[in-house]
Write a protein that holds these residues in place. Structure first.
Motif, PDB file in Angstrom:
ATOM      1  N   SER A  64      -4.850 -17.319  37.133  1.00  0.00           N
ATOM      2  CA  SER A  64      -3.559 -17.423  37.620  1.00  0.00           C
ATOM      3  C   SER A  64      -2.736 -17.547  38.807  1.00  0.00           C
ATOM      4  O   SER A  64      -3.443 -16.747  40.020  1.00  0.00           O
ATOM      5  CB  SER A  64      -3.061 -15.549  36.814  1.00  0.00           C
ATOM      6  N   PRO A  65      -2.238 -18.149  39.129  1.00  0.00           N
ATOM      7  CA  PRO A  65      -1.717 -18.148  40.460  1.00  0.00           C
ATOM      8  C   PRO A  65      -1.207 -16.713  40.665  1.00  0.00           C
ATOM      9  O   PRO A  65      -0.410 -16.962  42.249  1.00  0.00           O
ATOM     10  CB  PRO A  65      -0.432 -19.317  40.347  1.00  0.00           C
ATOM     11  N   GLN A  68      -4.209 -14.809  41.568  1.00  0.00           N
ATOM     12  CA  GLN A  68      -3.803 -15.120  42.952  1.00  0.00           C
ATOM     13  C   GLN A  68      -3.673 -14.500  43.945  1.00  0.00           C
ATOM     14  O   GLN A  68      -3.756 -14.408  45.005  1.00  0.00           O
ATOM     15  CB  GLN A  68      -3.986 -16.659  42.750  1.00  0.00           C
ATOM     16  N   ALA A  69      -2.267 -14.327  43.814  1.00  0.00           N
ATOM     17  CA  ALA A  69      -1.388 -14.058  44.864  1.00  0.00           C
ATOM     18  C   ALA A  69      -0.544 -13.146  45.791  1.00  0.00           C
ATOM     19  O   ALA A  69      -1.009 -12.203  46.162  1.00  0.00           O
ATOM     20  CB  ALA A  69       0.054 -15.257  44.578  1.00  0.00           C
ATOM     21  N   GLU A 126      -7.541 -26.322  39.604  1.00  0.00           N
ATOM     22  CA  GLU A 126      -6.538 -25.728  40.262  1.00  0.00           C
ATOM     23  C   GLU A 126      -5.322 -26.652  40.135  1.00  0.00           C
ATOM     24  O   GLU A 126      -4.105 -26.075  39.429  1.00  0.00           O
ATOM     25  CB  GLU A 126      -6.368 -25.700  41.680  1.00  0.00           C
ATOM     26  N   THR A 129      -4.527 -25.881  36.110  1.00  0.00           N
ATOM     27  CA  THR A 129      -3.918 -24.631  35.994  1.00  0.00           C
ATOM     28  C   THR A 129      -2.563 -24.271  36.077  1.00  0.00           C
ATOM     29  O   THR A 129      -1.651 -23.788  35.438  1.00  0.00           O
ATOM     30  CB  THR A 129      -4.714 -23.561  36.748  1.00  0.00           C
ATOM     31  N   ARG A 130      -2.200 -24.624  37.496  1.00  0.00           N
ATOM     32  CA  ARG A 130      -0.959 -24.420  37.857  1.00  0.00           C
ATOM     33  C   ARG A 130      -0.314 -26.064  36.520  1.00  0.00           C
ATOM     34  O   ARG A 130       1.857 -25.233  36.334  1.00  0.00           O
ATOM     35  CB  ARG A 130      -0.884 -24.968  38.625  1.00  0.00           C
ATOM     36  N   SER A 134       3.030 -23.420  33.858  1.00  0.00           N
ATOM     37  CA  SER A 134       3.890 -23.836  34.593  1.00  0.00           C
ATOM     38  C   SER A 134       4.869 -24.157  33.004  1.00  0.00           C
ATOM     39  O   SER A 134       4.576 -23.458  32.349  1.00  0.00           O
ATOM     40  CB  SER A 134       3.884 -25.306  34.967  1.00  0.00           C
ATOM     41  N   HIS A 283      -2.505 -13.322  31.861  1.00  0.00           N
ATOM     42  CA  HIS A 283      -2.065 -14.114  33.216  1.00  0.00           C
ATOM     43  C   HIS A 283      -0.514 -13.961  34.481  1.00  0.00           C
ATOM     44  O   HIS A 283       0.024 -14.147  34.709  1.00  0.00           O
ATOM     45  CB  HIS A 283      -2.174 -15.622  33.221  1.00  0.00           C
ATOM     46  N   MET A 285       2.597 -14.767  34.326  1.00  0.00           N
ATOM     47  CA  MET A 285       2.594 -16.067  34.566  1.00  0.00           C
ATOM     48  C   MET A 285       4.357 -15.640  33.827  1.00  0.00           C
ATOM     49  O   MET A 285       5.646 -16.541  34.072  1.00  0.00           O
ATOM     50  CB  MET A 285       2.565 -17.256  34.561  1.00  0.00           C
ATOM     51  N   LEU A 305       5.670 -16.772  45.523  1.00  0.00           N
ATOM     52  CA  LEU A 305       4.438 -16.588  45.369  1.00  0.00           C
ATOM     53  C   LEU A 305       4.125 -15.878  46.644  1.00  0.00           C
ATOM     54  O   LEU A 305       3.487 -14.916  46.678  1.00  0.00           O
ATOM     55  CB  LEU A 305       3.735 -17.232  44.785  1.00  0.00           C
ATOM     56  N   GLU A 306       3.900 -16.272  47.742  1.00  0.00           N
ATOM     57  CA  GLU A 306       3.406 -15.512  48.991  1.00  0.00           C
ATOM     58  C   GLU A 306       4.071 -14.659  48.877  1.00  0.00           C
ATOM     59  O   GLU A 306       3.371 -13.936  49.762  1.00  0.00           O
ATOM     60  CB  GLU A 306       3.562 -16.999  50.035  1.00  0.00           C
TER      61      GLU A 306
END
Length: 321
Positions: A64-65, A68-69, A126, A129-130, A134, A283, A285, A305-306
């Motif tokens: 999951s983005p 992960q972030a 990757e 997944t995104r 999304s 996840h 999301m 996300l950062e």
């Protein structure tokens, strides 16, 4: 004091939305009707052993983005086995190994067809997944991954035999992973969810949180509180209008089909359930996308996300402060 945001529901999506809003600097209150937190990621103890109420294996958590972030694996240890999933067939079981080549070899004559379905997704894991997690409401950032996902989904939705799988082992293995969607096998809905899960079985594997699924909820609660969030359990919401003194309300509720699946007709109210895009699974999301949309609409803040791993000062302050 009135918070900046209420979040109704304490599952992984509600918590992901709450964490996103809290990291953006909002004062967040999470309201849960149950007396325990976690919803689909709850565990209980019996005779010294840990049992999960619902989810025990998290195929999408490690990919999951959002997670992960946020740094899930630094907060909750996961174990990943060499065998991702299996399907019992009378006197034996057919196995899906984390290694795609090993799985194909176990499926004998059907190994080539299995690789035909999953190899393109595994090679571009990757981007796949995104794309899968999304909104898919605008021009895709990864058009090749979308095309590959669509191709594999089409193969899965044409049912087992027509996907090129002839033997009972391969057919059962694919049917089993498609059944995770809860949709009729052979439908696009079942194939879309099942194919993504099956692909991740051959990438990172299906992760199992050490100590039970509750560890995920507890870690999310700890971070939420560390960022000023507040939790109210045993508090059912019967009238959402009572919460509209806050700028944002995220609610775990079933949406209608819409090109804006998180927005509602009520200003400031957004949806973030497992029924909301991008769908079920641990996840986070749906909560992330709902909170990101709310921040853009209500606070005119672009949150990426950062920022979830950012240790700098909060990026938005309450106007009254």
């Amino acid at each position: 004091m009135t918070p900046d945001a209420y979040v109704i529901g304490f599952g992984p999506n509600g918590l992901a939305g709450a964490i996103t809003l809290a990291h953006a600097g909002l004062k967040v209150v999470v309201i849960e009707a149950e007396h325990e937190v976690g919803s689909g990621v709850r565990s209980f103890q019996r005779d010294g052993d840990t049992f999960d109420h619902f989810s025990a294996v998290h195929p999408l958590a490690l990919a999951s983005p959002f997670f992960q972030a946020w740094g899930l694996e630094a907060r909750v240890p996961y174990v990943v086995l060499d065998i991702s999933f299996a399907h019992p067939l009378g006197d034996h079981a057919v196995l899906a190994f984390r290694d795609l080549e090993t799985t194909a070899a176990e499926l004998d004559a059907d190994g080539r067809a299995w690789k035909h379905i999953f190899s393109p997704l595994v090679r571009n894991a990757e981007a796949m997944t995104r794309t899968a997690l999304s909104p898919m409401l605008s021009i895709p950032r990864h058009p090749q991954a979308l095309a590959q996902l669509g191709w594999s989904t089409t193969l899965g939705s044409r049912y087992i035999g027509k996907a090129g799988l002839r033997g009972p082992n391969a057919r059962a293995l694919l049917a089993g992973v498609l059944a995770h969607s809860g949709q009729p096998i052979g439908s696009l809905a079942a194939a879309a969810a099942g194919i993504v899960l099956g692909a991740h079985a051959h990438v990172r594997g299906w992760g199992i949180p050490v100590g039970g699924a509750q560890r995920v909820a507890d870690a999310m609660v700890e971070d939420l509180i560390a960022h000023g969030g507040r939790i109210e359990t045993g508090t059912p919401v019967t009238d959402i209008s009572e919460l509209l003194d806050a700028s944002i309300v995220l609610a775990v509720a079933r949406p209608r089909l819409s090109s804006t699946p998180w927005r509602t007709s009520m200003p400031g109210v957004y949806l973030c359930s497992a029924s909301t895009t991008p769908g079920p699974g641990v996840h986070g999301m749906a909560g992330w996308w709902a909170a990101k949309t709310a921040l853009a609409d209500v606070k005119e803040v672009t949150f990426t996300l950062e920022y979830l791993n950012c240790t700098s000062k909060i990026m938005w302050q309450n106007e009254s402060s």
